[in-house]
Write an enzyme that holds these catalytic residues in place. Structure first.
Site, PDB file in Angstrom:
ATOM      1  N   ASN A  71       0.829  -1.208   0.000  1.00  0.00           N
ATOM      2  CA  ASN A  71       0.000   0.000   0.000  1.00  0.00           C
ATOM      3  C   ASN A  71       0.863   1.258   0.000  1.00  0.00           C
ATOM      4  O   ASN A  71       1.920   1.302   0.641  1.00  0.00           O
ATOM      5  CB  ASN A  71      -0.910   0.025   1.235  1.00  0.00           C
ATOM      6  CG  ASN A  71      -2.043  -0.966   1.120  1.00  0.00           C
ATOM      7  OD1 ASN A  71      -2.110  -1.733   0.172  1.00  0.00           O
ATOM      8  ND2 ASN A  71      -2.926  -0.961   2.089  1.00  0.00           N
ATOM      9  N   PRO A  73      -0.683   4.567   0.828  1.00  0.00           N
ATOM     10  CA  PRO A  73      -1.826   5.425   1.160  1.00  0.00           C
ATOM     11  C   PRO A  73      -1.435   6.883   1.326  1.00  0.00           C
ATOM     12  O   PRO A  73      -0.251   7.229   1.368  1.00  0.00           O
ATOM     13  CB  PRO A  73      -2.329   4.843   2.477  1.00  0.00           C
ATOM     14  CG  PRO A  73      -1.094   4.271   3.110  1.00  0.00           C
ATOM     15  CD  PRO A  73      -0.285   3.723   1.967  1.00  0.00           C
ATOM     16  N   THR A 112       1.457   2.304  -6.963  1.00  0.00           N
ATOM     17  CA  THR A 112       1.519   3.663  -7.493  1.00  0.00           C
ATOM     18  C   THR A 112       2.357   4.499  -6.536  1.00  0.00           C
ATOM     19  O   THR A 112       2.042   4.610  -5.353  1.00  0.00           O
ATOM     20  CB  THR A 112       0.116   4.260  -7.621  1.00  0.00           C
ATOM     21  OG1 THR A 112      -0.687   3.388  -8.428  1.00  0.00           O
ATOM     22  CG2 THR A 112       0.173   5.631  -8.273  1.00  0.00           C
ATOM     23  N   GLU A 143       0.386  -0.799 -13.018  1.00  0.00           N
ATOM     24  CA  GLU A 143      -0.798  -1.455 -13.573  1.00  0.00           C
ATOM     25  C   GLU A 143      -1.756  -0.407 -14.127  1.00  0.00           C
ATOM     26  O   GLU A 143      -1.966   0.634 -13.513  1.00  0.00           O
ATOM     27  CB  GLU A 143      -1.522  -2.269 -12.494  1.00  0.00           C
ATOM     28  CG  GLU A 143      -0.766  -3.501 -12.030  1.00  0.00           C
ATOM     29  CD  GLU A 143      -0.745  -4.630 -13.044  1.00  0.00           C
ATOM     30  OE1 GLU A 143      -1.185  -4.409 -14.193  1.00  0.00           O
ATOM     31  OE2 GLU A 143      -0.283  -5.733 -12.705  1.00  0.00           O
ATOM     32  N   LEU A 145      -5.045  -1.351 -14.958  1.00  0.00           N
ATOM     33  CA  LEU A 145      -6.262  -2.161 -15.005  1.00  0.00           C
ATOM     34  C   LEU A 145      -7.326  -1.536 -14.124  1.00  0.00           C
ATOM     35  O   LEU A 145      -7.040  -0.695 -13.280  1.00  0.00           O
ATOM     36  CB  LEU A 145      -5.984  -3.600 -14.582  1.00  0.00           C
ATOM     37  CG  LEU A 145      -5.275  -3.861 -13.252  1.00  0.00           C
ATOM     38  CD1 LEU A 145      -6.265  -3.818 -12.098  1.00  0.00           C
ATOM     39  CD2 LEU A 145      -4.567  -5.200 -13.273  1.00  0.00           C
ATOM     40  N   CYS A 258      -7.347   4.375  -6.067  1.00  0.00           N
ATOM     41  CA  CYS A 258      -6.321   5.123  -6.804  1.00  0.00           C
ATOM     42  C   CYS A 258      -6.636   6.589  -7.066  1.00  0.00           C
ATOM     43  O   CYS A 258      -5.786   7.453  -6.848  1.00  0.00           O
ATOM     44  CB  CYS A 258      -6.052   4.440  -8.142  1.00  0.00           C
ATOM     45  SG  CYS A 258      -5.263   2.823  -7.983  1.00  0.00           S
ATOM     46  N   LYS A 261      -6.284   9.290  -4.149  1.00  0.00           N
ATOM     47  CA  LYS A 261      -4.935   9.191  -3.596  1.00  0.00           C
ATOM     48  C   LYS A 261      -3.893   9.697  -4.597  1.00  0.00           C
ATOM     49  O   LYS A 261      -2.978  10.455  -4.242  1.00  0.00           O
ATOM     50  CB  LYS A 261      -4.650   7.732  -3.221  1.00  0.00           C
ATOM     51  CG  LYS A 261      -3.229   7.450  -2.772  1.00  0.00           C
ATOM     52  CD  LYS A 261      -3.101   6.016  -2.274  1.00  0.00           C
ATOM     53  CE  LYS A 261      -3.225   4.990  -3.375  1.00  0.00           C
ATOM     54  NZ  LYS A 261      -2.036   4.958  -4.259  1.00  0.00           N
ATOM     55  N   PHE A 320     -17.434   0.739  -4.475  1.00  0.00           N
ATOM     56  CA  PHE A 320     -17.257   1.976  -5.240  1.00  0.00           C
ATOM     57  C   PHE A 320     -17.704   1.833  -6.693  1.00  0.00           C
ATOM     58  O   PHE A 320     -17.968   2.825  -7.369  1.00  0.00           O
ATOM     59  CB  PHE A 320     -15.807   2.472  -5.152  1.00  0.00           C
ATOM     60  CG  PHE A 320     -14.838   1.854  -6.122  1.00  0.00           C
ATOM     61  CD1 PHE A 320     -14.595   2.453  -7.357  1.00  0.00           C
ATOM     62  CD2 PHE A 320     -14.133   0.701  -5.797  1.00  0.00           C
ATOM     63  CE1 PHE A 320     -13.686   1.905  -8.241  1.00  0.00           C
ATOM     64  CE2 PHE A 320     -13.218   0.155  -6.671  1.00  0.00           C
ATOM     65  CZ  PHE A 320     -12.997   0.749  -7.900  1.00  0.00           C
TER      66      PHE A 320
END
Length: 463
Positions: A71, A73, A112, A143, A145, A258, A261, A320
């Site tokens: 993660n 975050p 990320t 990624e 996706l 994503c 953030k 979501f």
């Protein structure tokens, strides 16, 4: 990683996690996440060349390529709180990798991360590895996706992006990873670039997609004020080849792990290099997303005679988006909190989200949703909300229904039956524009749809 095992039977893939319960779930018949097609992929190669283990040090030490998917975050305290990415878990992973490595490895960023993360991680790796003969090559392989279509996206990707150092060792590492993807991805779709471009490409892609959603959500408010139809506007501009048709649907807001953030991370990066106006521009995308959720709650309250105190509101969908059980940054959190703050009792139904998850999400402070440690958060809201396992039960005795996730099943429910068991007037607030609004009005519902001409009943309520 499961897709690499599936497409490359000669490559052994070991998925590692320190969470024993999660690994046990990966080794069971019920996987810890819901994703269409994932069961088939995992079961086809689990025990053959795909393994799940908590023995992190052993398998990292043996690996030639290590994908790091921890993660990242948003920071909740200190410098950059509320914007910057928290790289605590990445740094911890790097220190562990260095401590057990006795052979050279390729380290692949899958999380990320901010631009220049690879540079910092390389310093951690080199300073914490006892063997000076061990070489680490850092690659960025983000990624692209989407949850709900991840297996299809992995099977037939638009592109695979690999960034590495612009030197012979970096190029060799890029080609070694490219050879893995070449088992099923055409070479022309495997893009090679430098590390910094690859890291920034992921942030920019998510920011651009989120910006399109916020742009259409801003237009949805204008549509309601003028009598235009946001879906017709989206269809019209989507035929422009310079724009394209994707991500032009208005909704109650974007969510997921994503978009928010990564935009906040991009804002922070811009601020740190002195680009104040650029930072403000991208932050407005977040502002518009928050505005859309707040506007939706206000519409519910004003439509129902300016009070929802002690009224039962059915919530259709908490994830979501459809085809995932992921609730990180879901608009449903802010919508439910807004309704509860005005005294409503929310009765929530989602086919893939359990009661514990909902209670925990509603109790967790902003930006804490993606931190692993948040599992210990207090559980609140049990008096203000109920979680049910049937959509008809959720709507029974309700004053209104708020559709917040576009699950296909919601379009096929028996709304005549639902209407008969609701308090009148019965309201439906379609936050995804997925229902047949004309048919619902024929039944007798008062319908509010984002960015659509207002129901005559609601026009009177707003005047």
């Amino acid at each position: 990683m499961a897709m690499i095992a599936y497409k490359c039977p000669d490559i052994v893939v070991v998925v590692l996690d320190i969470n024993e319960g999660r690994i046990a779930a990966w080794n069971s018949d019920k996987l810890p996440i819901y994703e269409p097609g994932l069961d088939e992929v995992v079961k086809a190669c689990r025990g053959r060349n795909l393994f799940f283990s908590t023995d992190v040090k052993k398998h990292v030490a043996e690996a030639d390529i290590v994908f790091v998917s921890v993660n990242t975050p948003t920071k909740t305290r200190g410098v950059g709180a509320g914007k910057a990415a928290d790289l605590t878990y990445w740094e911890g992973a790097a220190r562990m990798i260095a401590s057990v490595s006795t052979s050279s490895k390729i380290i692949v960023e899958k999380s990320t991360v901010p631009v220049k993360t690879a540079e910092a991680i390389e310093k951690v790796l080199r300073r914490n590895c006892a063997d000076p003969g061990v070489d680490f090559q850092i690659l960025s392989n983000p990624e692209f996706l989407a949850e709900g279509t991840a297996i299809a996206d992995l099977t037939n990707p638009d592109r695979v992006l690999i960034g590495g150092k612009d030197n012979p060792a970096g190029h060799a590492a890029i080609e070694q990873l490219a050879a893995v993807y070449a088992h099923w991805v055409p070479q022309e779709r495997i893009l090679r670039t430098n590390l910094w471009s690859a890291e920034l490409s992921k942030l920019t892609a998510n920011a651009m997609l989120a910006q399109r959603i916020s742009s259409m959500n801003s237009i949805s408010a204008l549509c309601e004020a003028t009598g235009a139809d946001v879906q017709e506007v989206g269809r019209s501009i989507g035929t422009d080849s310079r724009i394209g048709s994707k991500f032009l649907n208005a909704s109650v807001g974007f969510g997921g792990s994503c978009f928010q953030k990564d935009i906040l991370n991009l804002v922070y990066i811009c601020e740190t290099v002195g680009l104040k106006e650029v930072a403000e521009y991208w932050h407005s995308v977040i502002t518009m997303n928050d505005y859309q959720k707040h506007r939706f709650v206000e519409r519910v309250i004003s439509s129902m005679f300016n009070t929802i105190s002690k009224k039962r509101i059915a919530i259709y969908g908490f994830a979501f988006k459809k085809d995932t059980g992921d609730t990180r940054e879901t608009p449903a959190i802010d919508v439910c909190r807004g309704l509860m703050a005005d005294g409503a009792h929310c009765v929530i139904y989602d086919p893939q989200v359990g009661a514990d998850q909902v209670h925990q999400d509603l109790a967790t402070p902003k930006f804490e949703w993606d931190h692993p440690a948040r599992a210990g958060s207090a559980v609140i809201g049990r008096d203000e909300i109920s979680i049910v396992s049937d959509p008809y039960e959720a709507a029974h005795g309700a004053h209104g229904i708020c559709l917040l996730t576009e699950w296909d099943m919601f379009a096929t429910l028996d709304y005549q039956k639902i209407f008969e068991n609701m308090v009148k007037p019965a309201f439906i607030f379609d936050g995804r524009n997925t229902l047949n609004h004309a048919a619902l009005r024929e039944i007798g519902f008062i319908v509010y749809a984002l960015g659509k001409p207002l129901d005559p009943f609601l026009q009177c309520a707003y005047n």
